[in-house]
Design an enzyme around this catalytic site. Structure first.
Site, short mmCIF file in Angstrom:
data_model
loop_
_atom_site.label_atom_id
_atom_site.label_comp_id
_atom_site.label_asym_id
_atom_site.label_seq_id
_atom_site.Cartn_x
_atom_site.Cartn_y
_atom_site.Cartn_z
N ASN A 202 51.86 47.33 29.17
CA ASN A 202 52.17 47.17 30.59
C ASN A 202 53.68 47.36 30.78
OD1 ASN A 202 52.67 46.29 33.20
ND2 ASN A 202 51.35 44.49 33.06
N CYS B 212 55.05 44.89 39.33
CA CYS B 212 54.19 45.98 38.87
C CYS B 212 53.77 46.93 39.99
CB CYS B 212 52.95 45.43 38.18
SG CYS B 212 53.32 44.44 36.71
N HIS C 289 48.03 51.46 37.79
CA HIS C 289 48.96 50.64 37.01
C HIS C 289 48.28 50.31 35.69
CE1 HIS C 289 51.52 47.54 35.60
NE2 HIS C 289 50.75 46.54 35.96
#
Length: 323
Positions: free
Chosen positions: A280, A114, A250
């Site tokens: 996500n 990520c 993020h």
């Protein structure tokens, strides 16, 4: 004069299939309300059968080039941040290179889960400052739907597929915080925390893996580490939270996003939030949010932006840049 790596174009691509929270209710002990209350996610996109990470990345790259009013002939390098490549090798970046018709320069992948796009920005900045490239396509692209355990309600409802891209160009600056472009970077990792978020298989272990996560532990690590890395990066640029126009974080969980903003003393009015629509998307989430933020009219020329991310490894970091 100081050489700066300036974002001159941004674009994104999302697969056509939209998956609302309600779709999980038929197979899991979950509900739309349960997912929203714990993550802020309302829907996400899943890649179609046969649609790969390189397909998503190429589409996002086309959009970023169009936004920058450039052609592929103007690009010297391609960096793709991904944890879900089409193949073990060759890299997604070289596949994008071929699809775009780029017959020179260089292309490579980078994997920091990520945090991948933050690491990729750092790599691109180094290439620009070193004079090794003048224009670089930096792409975050993922098909996380391919590594989900569909029986695990704590993880499979959180992730989605997508891609975002930016064009980064070398421009002269004065060497001050008023310059456009990347002003400072902070990168970190701690392998001792690898069991908090990982995939339990891979090539060397000769087994197909699925994503595993200790959600509560990741949450606790994320808010603290994202706050510190953002403030560290700001300090390196001689700036503080008061100077920030936008945090583009993020997009993992709305509670992590809110907790980080609160610790930095910033209102959520200064945060670009897309997690409700994308879930996500790992390395794709920051460039996706940058692109959507520009489309919405939130991000404007001259704005000071902080991007920050944390992912498996664990790896985390932040970039301070002026749009």
């Amino acid at each position: 004069m100081t050489s700066r790596a300036v974002i001159t174009g941004v674009g994104h691509y999302l697969p056509e299939r939209v998956v609302p929270n309600s779709e999980f209710e038929a197979t899991l002990d979950t509900s739309d309300e349960w997912i929203r209350s714990r993550s802020g996610i309302e829907r996400r996109h899943f890649a179609a059968e046969g649609e790969t990470t390189s397909n998503l990345a190429s589409n996002a790259a086309h959009a970023a080039l169009a936004d920058a009013k450039l052609s592929i002939d103007d690009i010297d390098a391609i960096i793709v941040a991904t944890s879900t490549p089409d193949l073990t090798f060759p890299s997604v970046a070289t596949m994008v290179q071929e699809e775009l018709g780029m017959n020179r320069g260089f292309a490579y992948d980078l994997q920091a889960v990520c945090a991948g796009f933050v690491y990729a920005l750092a790599n691109a900045n180094a290439q620009i400052v070193a004079g090794q490239a003048s224009r670089i396509l930096v792409i975050g692209a993922e098909t996380f739907s391919r590594i989900m355990d569909w029986t695990d309600r704590s993880t499979c409802v959180l992730f989605g597929d997508g891609a975002g891209a930016v064009v980064i160009e070398a421009q002269d600056g004065e060497g001050t915080a008023a310059d456009r472009g990347i002003l400072s970077i902070d990168l970190n990792s701690d392998g001792r925390l690898r069991d908090l978020l990982y995939v339990d298989g891979g090539v060397s272990t000769q087994q197909t893996g699925k994503l595993r996560m200790q959600g509560n532990q990741v949450f606790r690590q994320a808010v603290e580490k994202l706050t510190v890395t953002a403030e560290t990066a700001l300090g390196r640029a001689g700036l503080s939270s008061e100077d920030v126009d936008w945090i583009v974080p993020h997009q993992a969980n709305i509670r992590i996003i809110q907790g980080t903003a609160r610790r930095m003393g910033l209102s959520m009015d200064k945060v670009v939030v897309t997690v409700q629509d994308h879930g996500n998307t790992s390395a794709a989430s920051i460039p996706l949010a940058l692109s959507v933020g520009k489309q919405r009219g939130q991000i404007k020329a001259g704005d000071l932006i902080v991007t920050e991310a944390i992912g498996g490894g664990m790896a985390w970091g932040a970039v301070v840049l002026r749009w």
